[in-house]
Enzyme design. Structure first.
Site, PDB file in Angstrom:
ATOM      1  N   TRP A  20       3.970  -7.182   3.311  1.00 58.13           N
ATOM      2  CA  TRP A  20       3.831  -7.101   4.756  1.00 58.13           C
ATOM      3  C   TRP A  20       3.051  -5.882   5.237  1.00 58.13           C
ATOM      4  O   TRP A  20       2.580  -5.852   6.371  1.00 58.13           O
ATOM      5  CB  TRP A  20       5.218  -7.066   5.412  1.00 58.13           C
ATOM      6  CG  TRP A  20       6.137  -6.044   4.805  1.00 58.13           C
ATOM      7  CD1 TRP A  20       7.091  -6.268   3.854  1.00 58.13           C
ATOM      8  CD2 TRP A  20       6.180  -4.636   5.061  1.00 58.13           C
ATOM      9  NE1 TRP A  20       7.724  -5.096   3.503  1.00 58.13           N
ATOM     10  CE2 TRP A  20       7.176  -4.074   4.241  1.00 58.13           C
ATOM     11  CE3 TRP A  20       5.470  -3.795   5.926  1.00 58.13           C
ATOM     12  CZ2 TRP A  20       7.476  -2.719   4.233  1.00 58.13           C
ATOM     13  CZ3 TRP A  20       5.762  -2.432   5.928  1.00 58.13           C
ATOM     14  CH2 TRP A  20       6.760  -1.907   5.084  1.00 58.13           C
ATOM     15  N   HIS A  45       3.107 -15.430   1.590  1.00 56.86           N
ATOM     16  CA  HIS A  45       3.133 -14.128   2.250  1.00 56.86           C
ATOM     17  C   HIS A  45       4.576 -13.702   2.521  1.00 56.86           C
ATOM     18  O   HIS A  45       5.523 -14.491   2.411  1.00 56.86           O
ATOM     19  CB  HIS A  45       2.349 -14.191   3.559  1.00 56.86           C
ATOM     20  CG  HIS A  45       1.515 -12.967   3.806  1.00 56.86           C
ATOM     21  ND1 HIS A  45       1.905 -11.704   3.409  1.00 56.86           N
ATOM     22  CD2 HIS A  45       0.290 -12.803   4.410  1.00 56.86           C
ATOM     23  CE1 HIS A  45       0.988 -10.831   3.757  1.00 56.86           C
ATOM     24  NE2 HIS A  45      -0.014 -11.470   4.357  1.00 56.86           N
ATOM     25  N   ALA A  46       4.744 -12.418   2.882  1.00 61.01           N
ATOM     26  CA  ALA A  46       6.060 -11.899   3.251  1.00 61.01           C
ATOM     27  C   ALA A  46       6.540 -12.611   4.519  1.00 61.01           C
ATOM     28  O   ALA A  46       5.743 -12.882   5.424  1.00 61.01           O
ATOM     29  CB  ALA A  46       5.990 -10.394   3.487  1.00 61.01           C
ATOM     30  N   SER A  97       7.032  -4.797  -4.622  1.00 67.87           N
ATOM     31  CA  SER A  97       7.952  -3.829  -5.218  1.00 67.87           C
ATOM     32  C   SER A  97       8.077  -4.028  -6.721  1.00 67.87           C
ATOM     33  O   SER A  97       7.702  -5.074  -7.268  1.00 67.87           O
ATOM     34  CB  SER A  97       9.331  -3.970  -4.574  1.00 67.87           C
ATOM     35  OG  SER A  97       9.912  -5.224  -4.932  1.00 67.87           O
ATOM     36  N   GLU A 118       0.403  -5.484  -8.776  1.00 70.12           N
ATOM     37  CA  GLU A 118       0.101  -4.209  -8.119  1.00 70.12           C
ATOM     38  C   GLU A 118       1.384  -3.793  -7.418  1.00 70.12           C
ATOM     39  O   GLU A 118       1.765  -4.370  -6.400  1.00 70.12           O
ATOM     40  CB  GLU A 118      -1.057  -4.396  -7.142  1.00 70.12           C
ATOM     41  CG  GLU A 118      -1.740  -3.091  -6.738  1.00 70.12           C
ATOM     42  CD  GLU A 118      -1.044  -2.386  -5.591  1.00 70.12           C
ATOM     43  OE1 GLU A 118      -0.235  -1.467  -5.888  1.00 70.12           O
ATOM     44  OE2 GLU A 118      -1.275  -2.742  -4.440  1.00 70.12           O
ATOM     45  N   LEU A 119       2.046  -2.778  -7.981  1.00 69.32           N
ATOM     46  CA  LEU A 119       3.407  -2.447  -7.545  1.00 69.32           C
ATOM     47  C   LEU A 119       3.458  -1.074  -6.859  1.00 69.32           C
ATOM     48  O   LEU A 119       2.507  -0.664  -6.220  1.00 69.32           O
ATOM     49  CB  LEU A 119       4.346  -2.530  -8.753  1.00 69.32           C
ATOM     50  CG  LEU A 119       4.248  -3.844  -9.553  1.00 69.32           C
ATOM     51  CD1 LEU A 119       5.176  -3.817 -10.754  1.00 69.32           C
ATOM     52  CD2 LEU A 119       4.532  -5.049  -8.671  1.00 69.32           C
ATOM     53  N   CYS A 152       1.672   1.904  -0.908  1.00 71.36           N
ATOM     54  CA  CYS A 152       1.899   2.206  -2.324  1.00 71.36           C
ATOM     55  C   CYS A 152       0.982   3.321  -2.808  1.00 71.36           C
ATOM     56  O   CYS A 152       1.353   4.103  -3.683  1.00 71.36           O
ATOM     57  CB  CYS A 152       1.706   0.949  -3.168  1.00 71.36           C
ATOM     58  SG  CYS A 152       0.069   0.190  -3.005  1.00 71.36           S
TER      59      CYS A 152
END
Length: 343
Positions: A20, A45-46, A97, A118-119, A152
């Site tokens: 998001w 999506h979120a 996450s 990709e965290l 991130c």
């Protein structure tokens, strides 16, 4: 062989699970290289940005992409494993996450499908004694406070050699104190609420626990509902949440290093590996240290950011694989060897 070469063919449908915090850019970062390579895309999506997802699908339609090349799925996380298992889905990419990444990687592995993750991140922002402190502070403010710190790749650990520690901390804290908090829909607002109340509560918990372990609260520290005041902690060390954990909000951790070597050693004391910034006036010397950084990006005198012309991705608990540029395109293609025997 009379002829041999390698073809790069699309693999088919790629499922993208997106977050998001940058609801448009994150999706286009996946879609542009993936669709350009000839694949089709599915977007999950979120749930708090489903409206953005609908608009993104409409953008592709208006751009003239054939029907079905990019589809938005209004589904929740409990349906993801079933979607991944479908034969038409050939690969998965996720930005999110650690927990979400581990769950999706487990599903992808179960069905033997390629994945890119990709965290989270805990980027170090290293300042050497020869740096232009005024410029470094200006860059640092953006690097930490952009999107209210909900990124991130935000700089989170400010690792300062001791000769400039006090000067940098004083200037940085003064600059943070001048940031205007308020309604994010109003012009001039620089800091607004976080996306959810639990995110603000978690950040405040990390602040309080770090102070209990010896960090000094230099500015902020207050939380009210979804809002968390821009906060600066001094004297942060390994073992404190503000050092060890990803802090997803407007919290800057000031860390003292004995020298440049110690600064890099502190930078490496992280389970994450998205990117590192070094501020210095000696660019060539900074470049000579690039091999000492295990992260996926090394920026000199600039905040870590994604650029469509360059590959983007991390190491360690920050994930694997690359997005953007040629590398992003090559993640989801079939490198096919073609061989013709001599007659």
């Amino acid at each position: 062989a009379s002829t041999s070469y390698v073809r790069h063919d699309p693999i088919g449908t790629v499922l993208a699970i997106m977050p998001w915090n940058f609801p448009f850019w994150q999706v286009f970062r996946f879609a542009a290289p993936t669709l350009t390579a000839g694949n089709t895309g599915l977007l999950k999506h979120a749930p708090n940005v489903f409206g953005c997802a609908i608009q993104i699908q409409d953008v592709f339609r208006k751009a003239g992409f054939p029907e079905g090349v990019f589809q938005n799925l209004i589904v929740h996380h409990n349906q993801i494993d079933r979607i991944i298992s479908h034969d038409s889905v050939k690969a998965i990419t996720l930005t999110g996450s650690e927990r979400a990444g581990a769950a999706v990687a487990e599903s992808a592995g179960k069905y033997l499908k390629k994945s890119v993750l990709e965290l989270g991140g805990n980027n170090a922002f290293i300042v050497w004694k020869d740096a232009n402190i005024e410029k470094a502070v200006k860059t640092a403010i953006t690097a930490r406070m952009l999107n209210c710190g909900q990124s991130c790749i935000a700089a989170k650990r400010f690792i300062l050699v001791e000769e400039i520690y006090d000067d940098f901390v004083q200037q940085f804290t003064a600059a943070v104190d001048k940031l205007k908090s308020g309604n994010p829909l109003e012009d001039g607002t620089q800091v607004g609420p976080l996306a959810r109340k639990d995110l603000a509560q978690q950040l405040n918990k990390q602040v309080r626990l770090s102070v209990e372990k010896g960090a000094t609260l230099l500015l902020g520290g207050d939380q009210n509902n979804c809002y968390h005041a821009p906060t600066v902690l001094g004297g942060v060390k390994p073992g404190m949440p503000a050092f060890d954990e990803e802090t997803f909000g407007p919290l800057a951790s000031m860390i003292r290093a004995k020298d440049e070597a110690h600064a890099f050693a502190l930078s490496e004391k992280s389970k994450y590996g998205l990117g590192v910034t070094v501020c210095t006036t000696d660019v060539n010397r900074a470049l000579s240290h690039a091999n000492e950084v295990s992260d996926g990006a090394y920026f000199v005198n600039e905040l870590v950011k994604s650029d469509p012309r360059l590959p983007f991705g991390g190491t360690k608990r920050s994930g694997y694989g690359r997005e953007l540029a040629k590398d992003g395109m090559m993640e989801f293609i079939n490198r096919k060897t073609v061989y013709v025997a001599k007659q």
